[in-house]
Design a protein around this motif. Structure first.
Motif, PDB file in Angstrom:
ATOM      1  N   VAL A  79      67.419  17.429 -56.796  1.00  0.00           N
ATOM      2  CA  VAL A  79      66.048  16.943 -57.387  1.00  0.00           C
ATOM      3  C   VAL A  79      66.063  16.771 -58.806  1.00  0.00           C
ATOM      4  O   VAL A  79      65.658  17.388 -59.285  1.00  0.00           O
ATOM      5  N   GLU A  80      65.006  15.912 -58.585  1.00  0.00           N
ATOM      6  CA  GLU A  80      64.000  15.433 -60.633  1.00  0.00           C
ATOM      7  C   GLU A  80      63.626  16.338 -60.751  1.00  0.00           C
ATOM      8  O   GLU A  80      62.531  17.593 -60.239  1.00  0.00           O
ATOM      9  N   LYS A  81      63.684  17.036 -62.295  1.00  0.00           N
ATOM     10  CA  LYS A  81      62.739  18.536 -62.459  1.00  0.00           C
ATOM     11  C   LYS A  81      62.750  18.223 -64.022  1.00  0.00           C
ATOM     12  O   LYS A  81      63.658  16.981 -64.963  1.00  0.00           O
ATOM     13  N   ARG A  82      62.093  18.444 -64.675  1.00  0.00           N
ATOM     14  CA  ARG A  82      61.962  18.465 -66.366  1.00  0.00           C
ATOM     15  C   ARG A  82      61.060  19.926 -67.257  1.00  0.00           C
ATOM     16  O   ARG A  82      60.577  20.175 -66.316  1.00  0.00           O
ATOM     17  N   THR A  83      61.112  19.931 -68.302  1.00  0.00           N
ATOM     18  CA  THR A  83      60.951  21.003 -68.872  1.00  0.00           C
ATOM     19  C   THR A  83      59.584  20.345 -70.095  1.00  0.00           C
ATOM     20  O   THR A  83      60.473  19.366 -70.828  1.00  0.00           O
ATOM     21  N   ALA A  98      58.444  15.462 -72.064  1.00  0.00           N
ATOM     22  CA  ALA A  98      59.147  16.290 -71.663  1.00  0.00           C
ATOM     23  C   ALA A  98      60.213  16.220 -71.568  1.00  0.00           C
ATOM     24  O   ALA A  98      60.394  15.488 -72.045  1.00  0.00           O
ATOM     25  N   LYS A  99      61.475  17.252 -71.343  1.00  0.00           N
ATOM     26  CA  LYS A  99      63.172  16.915 -70.987  1.00  0.00           C
ATOM     27  C   LYS A  99      63.096  16.724 -69.745  1.00  0.00           C
ATOM     28  O   LYS A  99      63.149  17.768 -68.893  1.00  0.00           O
ATOM     29  N   TYR A 100      63.571  15.707 -69.100  1.00  0.00           N
ATOM     30  CA  TYR A 100      63.936  15.798 -67.778  1.00  0.00           C
ATOM     31  C   TYR A 100      65.775  15.356 -67.310  1.00  0.00           C
ATOM     32  O   TYR A 100      66.629  15.692 -68.223  1.00  0.00           O
ATOM     33  N   TYR A 101      65.880  16.222 -65.952  1.00  0.00           N
ATOM     34  CA  TYR A 101      66.904  16.326 -65.577  1.00  0.00           C
ATOM     35  C   TYR A 101      66.972  16.647 -64.399  1.00  0.00           C
ATOM     36  O   TYR A 101      66.487  16.469 -63.833  1.00  0.00           O
ATOM     37  N   LYS A 102      68.399  17.247 -63.509  1.00  0.00           N
ATOM     38  CA  LYS A 102      68.052  17.594 -61.695  1.00  0.00           C
ATOM     39  C   LYS A 102      69.480  18.313 -61.433  1.00  0.00           C
ATOM     40  O   LYS A 102      69.853  18.890 -62.280  1.00  0.00           O
ATOM     41  N   GLU A 103      68.748  19.069 -60.646  1.00  0.00           N
ATOM     42  CA  GLU A 103      68.994  20.337 -60.041  1.00  0.00           C
ATOM     43  C   GLU A 103      69.464  19.554 -57.973  1.00  0.00           C
ATOM     44  O   GLU A 103      68.253  19.759 -58.213  1.00  0.00           O
ATOM     45  N   ASN A 104      69.973  20.326 -57.922  1.00  0.00           N
ATOM     46  CA  ASN A 104      70.221  19.434 -56.194  1.00  0.00           C
ATOM     47  C   ASN A 104      69.557  18.387 -56.193  1.00  0.00           C
ATOM     48  O   ASN A 104      68.891  18.277 -54.884  1.00  0.00           O
TER      49      ASN A 104
END
Length: 598
Positions: free
Chosen positions: A307-311, A299-305
């Motif tokens: 909120v922690e998200k991932r691909t 997985a590749k993790y990132y934050k959006e607004n």
């Protein structure tokens, strides 16, 4: 070997006696087998370098993959299908692995925008439900993507009838899609990998590597034109292994790169270069239900607004395992001596084979191998002659072992049993061939054995032991056939040993023959034999008679039995024994009779 009782017994050497057979057939077989064995031993010595001390290789491997791939993905945004183009470089499609392995991604599936919340699980067997009763709160199924909340909800808004258990997980959950076909990174077959392989033979103090000083950095491995280049095109690796890269790239697989070092470290023929070969290691015939190919998730993790998200990426690809093995050899005199010593026994195959021919001297075997003139169902006389020259039969010495010889039979009888009052005259026993007599010993006897003038009134030719009925003496016992035997004077338990006549059937006694008189009774002959052994022997009357009597016993035994081994256990006929005693009597006392030498 006898027990050692002194230094002279210890400081001695023993060797085997050899029987040499002068035969062109067996000589040809021997040298033919020796040439075959020598050729094989020499070929194995040179081809396998068995004169060297071998040591296994110790190695380390480092790899670098290079290549650029353009990937086109079909995605849906706002209900509209779009194509996205992206470029993958080394950092995108290679992953470090433990050991001598590397991984190249060739296909993938993406689940984008995942965040931790509640959502319906992807419909699969075991996850579908009809009501909340089918879902268990807190249940964690190993096949599930999250933890069940105990609710049964529709999977999507379009299809209200398809319901699955609600889970707390990375949502939306991964869909169970099949790998894209054709593979998204099918152009990876043009990628290249540089393999750096350092090896060491610590026992030989030798270190080297597969990248030679004159190797160009722009070369590409080719089995014929450039076999030492350490840079490999992935498509060529699959082609050498007989596989299709495009097919394997869809589901992934495992490929083995074998590096074999066969190093000759001797200065006069030094070479130490790698040899590369390739093979597929996974089972390409695996059923679809048994998870074929090779894949894993990352997985590749990132934050959006905030909120922690991932691909989530399910990566399909090819794992390359680099297998290094080999040996380094260097001349060692000890290894050479050990090899020569171990192969000397091979030359004994000729002896074993020829001995088999000699020992098996039936006509069928002889006719098919060495001597074609042997007739059917008859012994091969030549091989039987060799066998008798080579082998000597020895019977275990026992107190019950005795030999008897009848003048009217061509063989000797061996008796090996307890004589419980049974006369030796009637015991059958085992028939033993009479040993061949060595007539050269007759030259040591007195001149009286040679031709002498005929006695007046007697014919010139000696008519010995003619088959006629001999007159029976009034004192001869019932078992006597010659009329000259006397009853035994031994105790009853030993009397059967002396109940033996010189004949099996009625006829003249052997003591009446001229040869018996010259070989056994001649005082001149017996004295000559005794003096031959002890030149200064004094023959007084009593001692002389005893010595002459026992010498006469021995002369008769050797004459009639042919060998000292049989003579030691020979039983003299009563007629012969009493005739010798009459010629060389004992002044007083009783004769001892037969005594076993063992």
């Amino acid at each position: 070997m006898p027990a050692c009782c002194s230094w002279s017994d210890v400081l001695q050497y023993e060797t085997n006696k050899v029987t040499r057979i002068q035969s062109m057939n067996y000589g040809t077989i021997k040298w033919l087998l020796h040439v075959i064995v020598f050729s094989y031993v020499s070929f194995a010595l040179v081809s396998d370098k068995l004169y060297q001390r071998k040591e296994s290789v110790i190695s380390s491997v480092h790899t670098k993959v290079k290549g650029i791939a353009e990937v086109t993905e079909n995605v849906t945004e706002g209900g509209v299908l779009k194509s996205l183009h992206s470029v993958f470089d080394t950092a995108d499609y290679t992953f470090p692995l433990q050991g001598n392995s590397f991984f190249v991604m060739t296909n993938f599936l993406k689940s984008e925008g995942q965040e931790q919340k509640r959502c319906p699980e992807y419909p699969r067997r075991g996850a579908q439900c009809d009501s909340n009763k089918d879902c268990k709160e807190g249940w964690m199924d190993p096949q599930s993507k999250g933890i069940q909340t105990g609710k049964c909800i529709p999977y999507d808004d379009k299809n209200k009838k398809e319901k699955t258990c609600e889970v707390f997980a990375w949502c939306p959950t991964e869909e169970g899609k099949e790998a894209p076909r054709p593979a998204l990174l099918r152009s990876a077959e043009n990628f290249t990998v540089l393999i750096k392989n350092n090896i060491d033979f610590p026992g030989h103090n030798y270190t080297t590597r597969n990248i030679l000083p004159d190797t160009g950095i722009l070369c590409t491995f080719h089995k014929i034109h450039n076999p030492q280049c350490p840079i490999f095109r992935l498509g060529d690796i699959f082609q050498e292994a007989g596989e299709n890269f495009s097919e394997v790239a869809v589901q992934g697989g495992i490929m083995g790169i074998e590096i074999y070092w066969d190093c000759n470290l001797d200065s006069w023929s030094h070479h130490c270069y790698p040899r590369y070969s390739f093979r597929r290691l996974d089972d390409k015939y695996t059923n679809e239900s048994l998870v074929p190919g090779y894949n894993f998730r990352y997985a590749k993790y990132y934050k959006e607004n905030n909120v922690e998200k991932r691909t989530l990426i399910k990566a399909y690809g090819i794992r390359f395992d680099i297998l290094v093995f080999g040996t380094g050899g260097k001349f060692d005199i000890i290894q050479l001596v050990v090899y020569i010593g171990s192969t000397l026994s091979y030359f004994g195959l000729a002896t074993v084979f020829i001995d088999l021919l000699i020992n098996t001297y039936s006509s069928a075997f002889c006719r098919s191998s060495v001597y074609p003139y042997c007739t059917c169902c008859e012994p091969c006389a030549v091989n039987e002659y060799y066998y008798r020259k080579k082998c000597e039969s020895v019977v275990e010495p026992k107190r019950t072992l005795k030999y008897v010889s009848f003048v009217d039979e061509p063989y000797i009888r061996m008796v090996d049993q307890q004589l419980l009052g049974k006369s030796l005259q009637v015991v059958k026993g085992q028939e033993v061939p009479r040993p061949r007599m060595d007539i050269t010993n007759l030259s040591r006897l007195s001149l009286s054995l040679h031709d002498s003038p005929p006695v007046p009134g007697q014919p010139e030719e000696m008519q010995l032991l003619r088959e006629e009925v001999a007159p029976r003496s009034g004192d001869s016992p019932g078992w006597c056939q010659c009329g000259n035997c006397l009853p035994s004077r031994l105790p009853e338990n030993r009397r059967a040993l002396e109940e033996l006549c010189c004949r099996r059937k009625r006829g003249p006694c052997i003591t009446t023959s001229e040869l018996f008189r010259k070989l056994v009774l001649s005082r001149q002959t017996l004295q000559l034999l005794l003096l031959y052994q002890e030149p200064l022997l004094g023959l007084e009357e009593e001692v002389g008679n005893r010595r002459l009597r026992h010498c006469a016993y021995g002369c008769y035994a050797l004459w009639r039995f042919g060998s000292q081994d049989m003579a030691d256990f020979a039983i003299l006929p009563s007629c012969c024994r009493w005739r010798i005693r009459k010629e060389f009597p004992k002044t007083e006392g009783q004769y001892s009779g037969f005594k076993c030498p063992y």
